[in-house]
Design an enzyme around this catalytic site. Structure first.
Site, short mmCIF file in Angstrom:
data_model
loop_
_atom_site.label_atom_id
_atom_site.label_comp_id
_atom_site.label_asym_id
_atom_site.label_seq_id
_atom_site.Cartn_x
_atom_site.Cartn_y
_atom_site.Cartn_z
CB THR A 123 -0.76 0.03 1.06
OG1 THR A 123 -1.32 1.40 1.24
CG2 THR A 123 -0.34 -0.42 2.49
CD GLU A 125 -2.24 4.95 4.98
OE1 GLU A 125 -1.70 5.20 6.10
OE2 GLU A 125 -2.52 6.03 4.66
#
Ligand code: NAP
Ligand code: G4F
Length: 336
Positions: A123, A125
């Protein structure tokens, strides 16, 4: 006939990937957690075309069993506690699923069918407090949530199994992707759901957290194609999958309201900021600090050049169509 095993098949991405693989003629197996009430989430409409195997990525025995039953040639590990906000409330559960769960799947492959190809759902993130803009495969990671930290483990254990055991294991570093099937706790679906309710007089106001936050939002249907392409290469490699555009949460709000013919006018700043319906003067958006995060990821903007040039991947659904589709879907649902 190729065989695939998808963990997280009932989720947003799992369901679109299952549809794609069925279209391509795969035998599709999905790992699904037992729930108190039998329901198939986003794969309800195709449940008779796939083979559901009960299990949990935190339970190695069930993962081994899934690998044995499916005899999968390709394994897509999409299972996760995927909501960043919840990861502060349940940091250990998030780590068990999003970090250790990855090792359970890799071990099952190594033990039962080491030649199977493995995709890990990494991800954007991971970039968290971004070290460069735009982010690409070589950008250093700096996760900002227990979710991001757990996913960082998943990312590196995937690389480690590839290097240690010569397995075909790779990660897609996917930037935010949304859809009509997105959970309502995520900001995009929360917005489109509220916008349509406000339009139909079923809700007065939308309360949000940080509207300054910027995300690179694509449509999940485009992104599952990239997952499949990553497992069709000669050699395993990691790829950023993104649109190369970034938008503030506030812009998403404006765009969503525009598709139901409501113009928003902004007044005030910070926690005092409000959005007003220009034609009625009513307050339809406000800030609620309850939705602020202990640490924020301010801006995500991905550079998909490697995926475009090496995989031949391209996104087909624009930001405007993404928002329009989500709003239309929520309107249709409410109108019955
Ligand atoms: P999602 O809709 O939240 O789906 C998550 C899936 O994982 C659900 O099917 C869920 O099953 C399952 N799951 C959760 N815990 C599990 C466990 N312990 N064992 C087995 N299954 C479990 O997430 P998504 O948006 O489709 O995302 C798919 C993957 O991509 C996730 O790993 C996510 O972290 C990652 N990712 C997503 C994005 C994005 O923007 N969507 C971007 C980058 C990476 P239940 O139905 O039982 O809850
Ligand atoms: O929609 P979000 O909750 O998604 P977030 O945190 O970016 O995570 C998603 O994308 C990741 C990829 O980058 C995935 F790995 C992850 O699994 C998930 O799919 O929040 C987006 C932004 C954040 O900055 C948040 O603070 O929207 C901001 N926001 C503002 N108000 C809000 C709200 N987010 C939520 N969920 N709810 C609000 O009221």
């Amino acid at each position: 006939m190729k065989k695939a095993l998808i963990t997280g098949i009932t989720g947003q991405d799992g369901s679109y990937l299952a549809e794609l693989l069925l279209e391509k003629g795969y035998e599709v197996h999905g790992l699904m957690r037992r729930k108190s009430k039998l329901e198939f989430g986003n794969v309800e409409h195709i449940k008779d075309k796939i083979n559901i195997i009960y299990g949990d990525v935190t339970d190695p025995i069930s993962v081994m069993n899934a690998m044995k039953t499916s005899e999968a040639d390709e394994v897509y590990n999409l299972a996760a506690q995927s909501f960043v906000g919840t990861s502060w409330e349940q940091p250990l559960a998030t780590a068990h699923i999003d970090a250790l769960g990855v090792t359970n799947v890799l071990e099952a492959i190594r033990t039962i069918k080491p030649e199977a190809k493995f995709y890990q759902a990494s991800t954007s993130e991971l970039y968290g407090l971004v070290q460069e803009i735009p982010q690409k495969e070589t950008t250093p990671f700096y996760p900002r949530s227990p979710y991001g930290v757990a996913k960082l483990y998943g990312h590196w254990i995937t690389k480690n199994y590839k290097e240690s055991y010569d397995m075909y294991a790779c990660s897609g570093i996917l930037f935010n992707h949304e859809s009509e099937r997105r959970g309502k706790e995520f900001v995009t679906r929360k917005i489109t759901d509220a916008v349509t309710r406000i339009k139909l007089g079923l809700q007065d106001k939308l309360e949000l957290g940080n509207m300054e936050s910027k995300r690179d939002w694509g449509h999940a249907q485009d992104y599952v194609r990239a997952m499949w392409l990553m497992l069709q290469q000669e050699e395993p490699d990691d790829y950023v999958v993104a649109t190369g555009e970034t938008h503030k949460v506030r812009e998403f709000v404006e765009k969503a309201f525009s598709f139901v013919n409501i113009n928003v006018e902004w007044q005030g700043e910070g926690v005092e900021e409000i959005g007003i319906d220009k034609s009625t003067g009513k307050i339809i958006v406000s800030v609620n600090p309850q939705f602020f995060r202990p640490a924020e990821v301010d801006i995500l903007l991905g550079d998909p050049t490697k995926a475009e040039t090496t995989l031949g991947w391209n996104r087909e659904i624009s930001f405007d169509s993404l928002v329009e589709r989500m709003v239309k879907n929520d309107l249709d649902k409410l109108k019955g």
